[in-house]
Design an enzyme around this catalytic site. Structure first.
Site, mmCIF file in Angstrom:
data_model
loop_
_atom_site.group_PDB
_atom_site.id
_atom_site.type_symbol
_atom_site.label_atom_id
_atom_site.label_comp_id
_atom_site.label_asym_id
_atom_site.label_seq_id
_atom_site.Cartn_x
_atom_site.Cartn_y
_atom_site.Cartn_z
ATOM 1 N N LYS A 187 0.888 -1.172 0.000
ATOM 2 C CA LYS A 187 0.000 0.000 0.000
ATOM 3 C C LYS A 187 0.921 1.216 0.000
ATOM 4 O O LYS A 187 1.458 1.601 1.021
ATOM 5 C CB LYS A 187 -0.874 -0.016 1.262
ATOM 6 N N GLU A 236 10.724 16.765 14.263
ATOM 7 C CA GLU A 236 11.103 16.546 12.872
ATOM 8 C C GLU A 236 10.348 17.557 12.004
ATOM 9 O O GLU A 236 9.124 17.619 12.030
ATOM 10 C CB GLU A 236 10.727 15.130 12.455
ATOM 11 N N GLU A 289 10.010 1.922 10.353
ATOM 12 C CA GLU A 289 11.050 2.912 10.028
ATOM 13 C C GLU A 289 10.381 4.264 10.164
ATOM 14 O O GLU A 289 9.543 4.621 9.343
ATOM 15 C CB GLU A 289 11.554 2.723 8.592
#
Ligand code: NAD
Length: 464
Positions: free
Chosen positions: A170, A371, A245
């Site tokens: 996906k 981030e 990840e």
């Protein structure tokens, strides 16, 4: 139906179960370039069934045969390099040169490493009076982000296939067209029907259905820490294997005695690459107090090369552009000093953000902790090595980093104390065989090389 209108399931392009579509937008000019089907749980179910049906035969295929098919997949990707690069430019906004070298080129190299590893990996070990069999985990649900659209796919699918797993992919909703090139290459390579399947769709719909599907034995996810946490919980609840990840906030540590000009220039280039949309980007530059002003001047100069619309592309979508501009405003509000760039959009059209350098950043500031995922470098001063280490390790993340010193030994001594999964020493080059993945909230598991293959294996021991 054009081959492209559907999902790739069980070796063929099939119509989607529903009629909803997702618009794909070129972030450089904001024009809609295509529509793809928004897959539903029904599409996911069909793909998982196909992958389950294909699993026993694929798992039993001798590794050398799997290796030959992965080599054919590599060759099919290489043959479509120009088309892939043009597609990545159109849906991600990557400048053509980077699209060729990185987005199209790197996945070919990574697929090649798994063609080699599948042929040579030790799928059996001896331990005393036991033989240990390393067997494929089963059906893998792979969920990928948009930032390196093809690399993220190959970094999951190639090792999974090498291990003997079958896959349902996906891909990210912003970059589904690159994923279709991958499916076409898999088809051309002659992978047996059902070994690789593609379902396009929205994360909370198709992605979630895939993660939750009882026929999926392992979920391999790359993306944000927020979604990763949810997927980890779903997998944990079902006692499924999971690889995550996630995000990063990596430090570029420049120790006294290093080549300052080189370390600053390479550090700025590292963040500007892919418009800052790289999870492992060294977004915090750490410089000794005595060299601070010089480093700031060098960084301001280095960032001047990155002209929006030329060397540096847009961000992937309007939401990311807004998010990054918001972080820049917050940096200013919290007292950091802008030495290049700023929150204003540099061009009238396209989701561009000005390449930005902040000085006088302190470790507690939001821009030093969270981030940003855009072309923003924060420069922090440290007093001594211990202070540098505290700052480097002082976030919830631990994905990557760099250390520059007068010699490799000094840099390695510092790198050993860093809480992070990958460190470049004095400008060391990217290595597609080196394990990639995070400490702390940057993730669980590793991708690339032999460690990336091991993620997709489970062990069985036979005693004699
Ligand atoms: P995202 O987490 O929003 O999406 C990633 C993928 O997950 C997409 O395919 C999306 O459709 C899917 N998804 C979203 N919600 C879901 C849900 N509820 N259930 C299942 N799937 C769902 O992230 P993004 O915005 O696409 O990517 C940016 C983030 O990814 C950044 O934080 C970046 O650091 C991270 N990232 C990490 C790495 C790494 O290797 N560590 C690599 C690239 C990107």
């Amino acid at each position: 139906m054009k081959a492209h209108d559907g999902m790739y399931i069980d070796g063929a392009w099939r119509p989607a179960a529903g009629t909803d579509t997702i618009a794909v937008v070129n972030p450089a000019d904001e024009q809609v370039i295509a529509h793809v089907p928004a897959g539903t749980a029904e599409d996911v179910d069909a793909a998982v069934r196909a992958a389950r049906a294909a699993f026993p035969a694929w798992a039993a295929t001798p590794p050398a045969e799997r290796a030959a098919l992965i080599a054919a997949l590599r060759d099919a990707l290489a043959a479509r390099k120009d088309e892939i690069a043009a597609t990545v430019t159109a849906e991600l906004g990557a400048p053509p040169q980077a699209a060729q070298a990185i987005h199209a080129g790197l996945p070919v190299a990574v697929a090649g490493t798994y063609a080699d590893l599948a042929a040579t990996y030790g799928f059996e070990e001896e331990a005393g009076n036991s033989t240990v069999l390393l067997e494929p985990v089963g059906v893998v649900g792979a969920i990928t982000p948009w930032n390196y659209p093809l690399h993220q796919i190959v970094a999951k699918v190639a090792p999974a296939l090498a291990a003997g797993c079958t896959v349902v992919l996906k891909p990210a909703e912003d970059t589904p067209l690159t994923a279709r090139h991958f499916a076409e290459a898999a088809h051309e390579a002659g992978l047996p029907a059902g070994v690789f399947n593609l379902v396009t769709g929205l994360g909370p719909v198709a992605g979630q259905a895939l993660a939750e599907h009882p026929g999926v034995d392992m979920v391999s996810f790359t993306g944000s820490t927020a979604v990763g946490r949810r997927i980890g919980a779903v997998a944990g609840g079902a006692v499924k294997r999971v690889a995550l990840e996630l995000g990063g906030k990596s430090a570029n540590v420049i120790l006294p005695g290093a080549d300052l000009a080189k370390a600053v220039a390479v550090g700025v280039a590292n963040v500007m690459s892919n418009s800052g949309q790289t999870c492992s980007a060294w977004t915090r530059m750490l410089v000794h107090r005595d060299q601070y002003d010089e480093a700031v001047a060098l960084a301001a100069q280095a960032v001047g090369k990155y002209v929006p619309g030329d060397r540096i592309g847009p961000l992937v979508n309007a939401k990311q552009q807004e998010r990054v501009r918001g972080y820049i405003e917050q940096g200013v509000a919290e007292g950091a000093r802008l030495v290049a760039g700023g929150p204003e959009a540099p061009l009238d059209k396209g989701y561009y953000v000005s390449p930005t350098v902040f000085a006088d950043v302190t470790p507690a500031m939001t821009i030093a902790q969270e981030e940003i995922f855009g072309p923003v470098v924060s420069i922090l001063a440290y007093e001594d090595e211990d202070d540098a280490l505290r700052i480097a390790n002082g976030t919830v993340y631990g994905l990557a980093g760099a250390v520059w010193a007068a010699d490799d030994e000094t840099a390695v001594a510092f790198a050993r104390r860093m809480e992070t999964g990958q460190v470049d020493i004095n400008g060391g080059r990217f290595n597609p065989l080196a394990p990639f993945g995070g400490y702390k909230q940057s993730g669980v598991g590793r991708e690339l090389g032999a460690h990336g293959l091991a993620e997709y294996l489970q062990t069985k021991s036979l005693q004699f």
